[in-house]
Design a protein around this motif. Sequence first.
Motif, short mmCIF file in Angstrom:
data_model
loop_
_atom_site.label_atom_id
_atom_site.label_comp_id
_atom_site.label_asym_id
_atom_site.label_seq_id
_atom_site.Cartn_x
_atom_site.Cartn_y
_atom_site.Cartn_z
N UNK A 205 0.80 -1.23 0.00
CA UNK A 205 0.00 0.00 0.00
C UNK A 205 0.84 1.28 0.00
N UNK A 206 0.30 2.28 -0.68
CA UNK A 206 0.92 3.60 -0.72
C UNK A 206 -0.15 4.65 -0.44
N UNK A 207 0.18 5.62 0.39
CA UNK A 207 -0.68 6.76 0.68
C UNK A 207 -0.13 7.97 -0.08
N UNK A 208 -0.98 8.63 -0.85
CA UNK A 208 -0.56 9.82 -1.60
C UNK A 208 -1.20 11.05 -0.97
N UNK A 209 -0.35 11.98 -0.53
CA UNK A 209 -0.85 13.15 0.18
C UNK A 209 -1.10 14.32 -0.77
N UNK A 210 -1.80 14.03 -1.86
CA UNK A 210 -2.32 15.08 -2.73
C UNK A 210 -3.77 14.73 -3.05
N UNK A 211 -4.48 15.63 -3.69
CA UNK A 211 -5.92 15.49 -3.83
C UNK A 211 -6.32 14.75 -5.10
N UNK A 212 -7.34 13.88 -5.01
CA UNK A 212 -7.89 13.29 -6.23
C UNK A 212 -8.58 14.31 -7.12
N UNK A 213 -8.90 15.48 -6.58
CA UNK A 213 -9.46 16.56 -7.40
C UNK A 213 -8.38 17.22 -8.25
N UNK A 214 -7.13 17.05 -7.85
CA UNK A 214 -5.99 17.60 -8.58
C UNK A 214 -5.40 16.55 -9.51
N UNK A 215 -5.18 15.34 -8.99
CA UNK A 215 -4.63 14.24 -9.79
C UNK A 215 -5.24 12.94 -9.28
N UNK A 216 -6.33 12.49 -9.89
CA UNK A 216 -6.96 11.24 -9.42
C UNK A 216 -6.09 10.03 -9.71
N UNK A 217 -6.32 8.97 -8.95
CA UNK A 217 -5.62 7.71 -9.22
C UNK A 217 -6.01 7.22 -10.62
N UNK A 218 -5.05 6.92 -11.48
CA UNK A 218 -5.39 6.45 -12.83
C UNK A 218 -6.05 5.08 -12.78
N UNK A 219 -6.81 4.73 -13.80
CA UNK A 219 -7.58 3.48 -13.78
C UNK A 219 -6.73 2.22 -13.79
N UNK A 220 -5.45 2.31 -14.15
CA UNK A 220 -4.61 1.11 -14.15
C UNK A 220 -3.85 0.91 -12.84
N UNK A 221 -4.16 1.70 -11.81
CA UNK A 221 -3.59 1.47 -10.49
C UNK A 221 -4.46 0.52 -9.70
N UNK A 222 -3.88 -0.36 -8.87
CA UNK A 222 -4.68 -1.23 -8.02
C UNK A 222 -5.24 -0.47 -6.82
N UNK A 223 -6.11 -1.12 -6.08
CA UNK A 223 -6.77 -0.46 -4.94
C UNK A 223 -5.81 -0.19 -3.79
N UNK A 224 -4.60 -0.71 -3.86
CA UNK A 224 -3.61 -0.45 -2.80
C UNK A 224 -3.03 0.95 -2.87
N UNK A 225 -3.27 1.67 -3.98
CA UNK A 225 -2.76 3.04 -4.15
C UNK A 225 -3.86 4.02 -3.72
N UNK A 226 -3.64 4.73 -2.62
CA UNK A 226 -4.68 5.56 -2.01
C UNK A 226 -4.36 7.05 -2.18
N UNK A 227 -5.08 7.74 -3.06
CA UNK A 227 -4.94 9.19 -3.20
C UNK A 227 -5.92 9.80 -2.21
N UNK A 228 -5.40 10.30 -1.10
CA UNK A 228 -6.26 10.61 0.06
C UNK A 228 -6.75 12.05 0.09
N UNK A 229 -6.02 12.96 -0.50
CA UNK A 229 -6.22 14.39 -0.28
C UNK A 229 -5.00 14.95 0.41
N UNK A 230 -4.88 16.28 0.41
CA UNK A 230 -3.69 16.92 0.98
C UNK A 230 -3.63 16.78 2.50
N UNK A 231 -2.39 16.70 3.01
CA UNK A 231 -2.13 16.70 4.46
C UNK A 231 -1.48 18.05 4.77
#
Length: 427
Positions: A205-231
């Motif tokens: 698993x990976x946590x991404x501290x940027x917003x899905x409204x800015x850069x959503x997870x692309x459709x070829x990423x598995x569910x382990x890649x979490x674009x959470x929003x900014x911290x």
Amino acid sequence: MSKKITIVSVGLRGDVQPLAVLGVALKNRGFDVQLIGAARYADTVRGTGVVYSAVEPDPDELLATSGGRRLLVCGDNPVAFARWMRQVGGPAADRLFRGISTVARPSDCVIYSPLAVPAQSLAEYWDVPSFAASFVPLRPTRHFSPSGLGRSLGPLGNVWSLRLAEQVIWQVFRRRVNAWRTGVLGLSPWPLTGPFGEWRRQSRPTLYCYSPSVLPAPPDWPSSEHVTGYWLPDTPSGWEPPRELAEFLDAQGPPVVYAGFGSMLTDDQRGRHELVRGAFRQAGVRGVLLGDPEVTPSDDLVHVVPSVPHSWLFPRMAAVVHHGGASTVGAGLTAGIPTVVCPHFFDQPFWGSLVHRLGAGPSPIPAPELTTRNLAGAIVRAVNDRDMRRRAEWLGRRLRAESGVETACDIVERSLERARSRVALTS
């Protein structure tokens, strides 16, 4: 008994600060949190109950060297970045590994930043779950180019260019990382090509501290890649602006624009400040400039500050000008104001281009190409372009409705609960 979490952050303030925000949020949920990073960033968690453990090297000191100054103008050139990593980053890594070995305490989970990938070895040594926590996309995708590698190279090119960049950096550190794993931790060495392929097969698993409204997870990423929003950090409790700054902002006059380049130093800081001052004058705005008031005095046109919380200042600005670090981009977009990005290196050109594509800022101006004239033109557009301002305001409302750090904490907690359940079932 509270669960212990160790967070390892390698990088500049903009890299450490999001992980500090996450650490404080986890502490508030009852976790016992240790944050490991450079000594100068201990203030990011002071008074919060998070344990801060300092290690060398100091990244700001590395950037202040002649090699570091060259790095700051390499833009998105991966060869120049790899060369710097070999010459400066390699020897510095030995000090970092020694420091981590000394201060890290056994924990129930390890979270680590992109440049602290070897710290995943601690999770392996302790046999506990781990997360990468990143401000840039780490997993290859067909849908956009890797940060730091410029324009899209097509679906296959995008995938393989990130894997190539991964290998370039890994080979710089491979011997040192494996010497640490085998000699200090007693683990087997990672293979010649590193652990990345295996991690992808395991969907680590990976946590991404940027917003899905800015850069959503692309459709070829598995569910382990979490674009959470900014911290993003809140304004510290009880903080009040200096009287001179408050008076400057309250004074009648043209709109006020912020300019600051964080740790992105130049050989001529005074010259850069004069360039920015000239751009403010040409653009017909006043400015708040991040700098040393003893070196660059304030006047009616520009107020110079050594530091100020972005969360307090940015909503009071007509626009912001900065280097394009991921966290600073997030702060500007969350404030709902146009952003002018002047990228220096690594992921900054990526975020600058993305801000422009989102319609929330003009075309980025690479730092080596920065002039009074082109900066003034970008500021004029950021302040006066109604469509750009509406787009930035709309995006800001979306980002303020998100709660990235709470989403990340939820994911960590669920993962640890599942890990406990698996242990209980097999014990």
